[in-house]
Motif scaffolding. Structure first.
Motif, PDB file in Angstrom:
ATOM      1  N   TRP A   3      56.604  57.509  81.549  1.00  0.00           N
ATOM      2  CA  TRP A   3      55.801  58.601  80.995  1.00  0.00           C
ATOM      3  C   TRP A   3      56.615  59.434  80.012  1.00  0.00           C
ATOM      4  O   TRP A   3      56.178  59.778  78.935  1.00  0.00           O
ATOM      5  CB  TRP A   3      55.328  59.538  82.113  1.00  0.00           C
ATOM      6  N   LEU A   6      57.295  58.355  76.452  1.00  0.00           N
ATOM      7  CA  LEU A   6      56.153  58.459  75.537  1.00  0.00           C
ATOM      8  C   LEU A   6      56.226  59.718  74.690  1.00  0.00           C
ATOM      9  O   LEU A   6      55.923  59.708  73.506  1.00  0.00           O
ATOM     10  CB  LEU A   6      54.842  58.493  76.318  1.00  0.00           C
ATOM     11  N   ALA A  14      50.867  58.715  70.866  1.00  0.00           N
ATOM     12  CA  ALA A  14      51.724  58.555  72.043  1.00  0.00           C
ATOM     13  C   ALA A  14      52.071  59.899  72.658  1.00  0.00           C
ATOM     14  O   ALA A  14      52.008  60.088  73.875  1.00  0.00           O
ATOM     15  CB  ALA A  14      52.988  57.794  71.671  1.00  0.00           C
ATOM     16  N   VAL A  17      48.989  61.329  74.307  1.00  0.00           N
ATOM     17  CA  VAL A  17      48.692  60.550  75.501  1.00  0.00           C
ATOM     18  C   VAL A  17      49.648  60.908  76.642  1.00  0.00           C
ATOM     19  O   VAL A  17      49.271  60.888  77.818  1.00  0.00           O
ATOM     20  CB  VAL A  17      48.735  59.034  75.175  1.00  0.00           C
ATOM     21  N   ALA A  18      50.867  61.286  76.286  1.00  0.00           N
ATOM     22  CA  ALA A  18      51.816  61.723  77.315  1.00  0.00           C
ATOM     23  C   ALA A  18      51.300  62.968  78.048  1.00  0.00           C
ATOM     24  O   ALA A  18      51.638  63.198  79.205  1.00  0.00           O
ATOM     25  CB  ALA A  18      53.181  62.007  76.696  1.00  0.00           C
ATOM     26  N   GLY A  21      46.784  61.603  78.659  1.00  0.00           N
ATOM     27  CA  GLY A  21      46.377  60.209  78.675  1.00  0.00           C
ATOM     28  C   GLY A  21      46.249  59.604  80.049  1.00  0.00           C
ATOM     29  O   GLY A  21      46.751  58.514  80.303  1.00  0.00           O
ATOM     30  N   ASP A  22      45.638  60.291  80.964  1.00  0.00           N
ATOM     31  CA  ASP A  22      45.301  59.650  82.221  1.00  0.00           C
ATOM     32  C   ASP A  22      43.958  60.173  82.669  1.00  0.00           C
ATOM     33  O   ASP A  22      43.499  61.224  82.246  1.00  0.00           O
ATOM     34  CB  ASP A  22      46.372  59.899  83.288  1.00  0.00           C
TER      35      ASP A  22
ATOM     36  N   ASP B  22      43.132  55.533  80.124  1.00  0.00           N
ATOM     37  CA  ASP B  22      44.474  55.343  80.640  1.00  0.00           C
ATOM     38  C   ASP B  22      45.393  55.167  79.454  1.00  0.00           C
ATOM     39  O   ASP B  22      44.981  54.839  78.351  1.00  0.00           O
ATOM     40  CB  ASP B  22      44.551  54.146  81.574  1.00  0.00           C
ATOM     41  N   ARG B  23      46.644  55.439  79.731  1.00  0.00           N
ATOM     42  CA  ARG B  23      47.647  55.428  78.689  1.00  0.00           C
ATOM     43  C   ARG B  23      47.637  54.184  77.819  1.00  0.00           C
ATOM     44  O   ARG B  23      47.604  54.261  76.600  1.00  0.00           O
ATOM     45  CB  ARG B  23      48.987  55.554  79.400  1.00  0.00           C
ATOM     46  N   TRP B  24      47.644  53.018  78.443  1.00  0.00           N
ATOM     47  CA  TRP B  24      47.798  51.799  77.647  1.00  0.00           C
ATOM     48  C   TRP B  24      46.572  51.474  76.829  1.00  0.00           C
ATOM     49  O   TRP B  24      46.679  51.005  75.697  1.00  0.00           O
ATOM     50  CB  TRP B  24      48.208  50.629  78.537  1.00  0.00           C
ATOM     51  N   LEU B  27      46.731  53.478  73.679  1.00  0.00           N
ATOM     52  CA  LEU B  27      47.742  53.004  72.728  1.00  0.00           C
ATOM     53  C   LEU B  27      47.347  51.664  72.110  1.00  0.00           C
ATOM     54  O   LEU B  27      47.609  51.407  70.936  1.00  0.00           O
ATOM     55  CB  LEU B  27      49.103  52.914  73.419  1.00  0.00           C
TER      56      LEU B  27
END
Lengths: 169, 169
Positions: A3, A6, A14, A17-18, A21-22, B22-24, B27
């Motif tokens: 994490w 990122l 990025a 999202v850090a 991003g969840d 979600d993060r991925w 991205l």
DNA sequence: GCATATAGTTCTAAAATAGAACTGTCAACT
DNA sequence: AGTTGACAGTTCTATTTTAGAACTATATGC
């Protein structure tokens, strides 16, 4: 990748999202914009475990998206309020809502409608160009390396452009 | 709460988050908009494990955000291309980029600049009201229960409004 | 026959999450 | 004085997800 790594990346997606991003952070944010502020209320509305909720609230506070403000003494209790940095996430949340409204609704239709107080009408959010005001579509946007790009990014992008035009032939 | 139960919720944020929350996935989407299409290229750019990448690509295909198209025979190989549903996520990605550009850049400045081909200028994405064209801020938006709202949602929202005005006193 | 390229799948260890119970503080009731 | 309830967490174990690395499959070119 962790994490934390990122946050360090030279990419605004990025880094954002850090922070959000969840799954749970995004749902917490949604509720914040619906004026939810207290731990118990987040917990009962979201069904998230208390452990994860505490963790995410801490994280959002750490990143300056929320602030933790006391709302009573004896015992002191706190609520979580959007900062300006947090309020600035409204376009992100609205873009998500609008995509869901467009592509993920069932036969019953939209769960929520949004009224713009300024003009009094029900509206959809539209993303436009700050310069000409026209709606933005992906194919009309060209990307350039900015000042904060990684070294060699400009060259990479040029290589990519060449490769893409070759592939298109 | 499970991933799958999110899809079922009567909330467009929850349903969208079930797809890209979600993060991925976020991205991967970023890279899709930068014209990345192939497994190896996603993998080497993102540093995601191959296992997770395969899983997320499958999921995005299942939800109709990407399609898996053959680009050669012997052996048949596939690439991943944004569908219209996927292209419609551009405002979400741009909103995320813009927030990152505003709040998460370091002293070096933005990693990327965006040029609007239609007008030829470097721009920022702005979210405006579809009806009056004014930029949207959270405080100027009022939420109503829509046709797809849960039963009792209208009453809940009325109760919430009452409670909020009481708290404000 | 051997190396290379591409797109995965499989394996084990580490990390994150779910679900439930527990803690601490204080007010209000009995 | 003791008990209950509200609120905001923390702690615990079991399950799920992810990381990291190795392996598989198919075909080309040397």
């Amino acid at each position: 990748m962790r994490w934390d790594s990122l946050e360090q990346e030279r990419c605004s997606v990025a880094r954002t999202v850090a922070v959000i991003g969840d799954r749970w952070s995004l749902l917490i944010l949604r509720d914040c914009f619906l004026r939810v502020r207290r731990f118990e209320e987040f917990q009962s509305r979201l069904g998230v475990t208390r452990h994860v909720l505490a963790d995410r609230l801490k994280k959002l506070v750490r990143f300056g998206v929320l602030r933790r403000a006391p709302y009573q003494q004896n015992p002191t209790r706190y609520e979580y309020i959007l900062t300006q940095k947090g309020l600035d996430l409204y376009p992100v949340v609205m873009a998500i809502v609008h995509w869901g409204d467009t592509h993920m609704v069932d036969e019953r239709g939209r769960p929520l409608l949004h009224e713009h107080k300024s003009c009094g009408k029900m509206f959809d959010p539209v993303m436009v160009c700050s310069e000409c005001g026209e709606p933005i579509v992906a194919k009309q946007v060209h990307v350039h390396a900015g000042p904060g790009a990684a070294e060699g990014a400009a060259e990479e992008m040029a290589a990519r452009a060449t490769e893409l035009s070759a592939r298109a032939k």
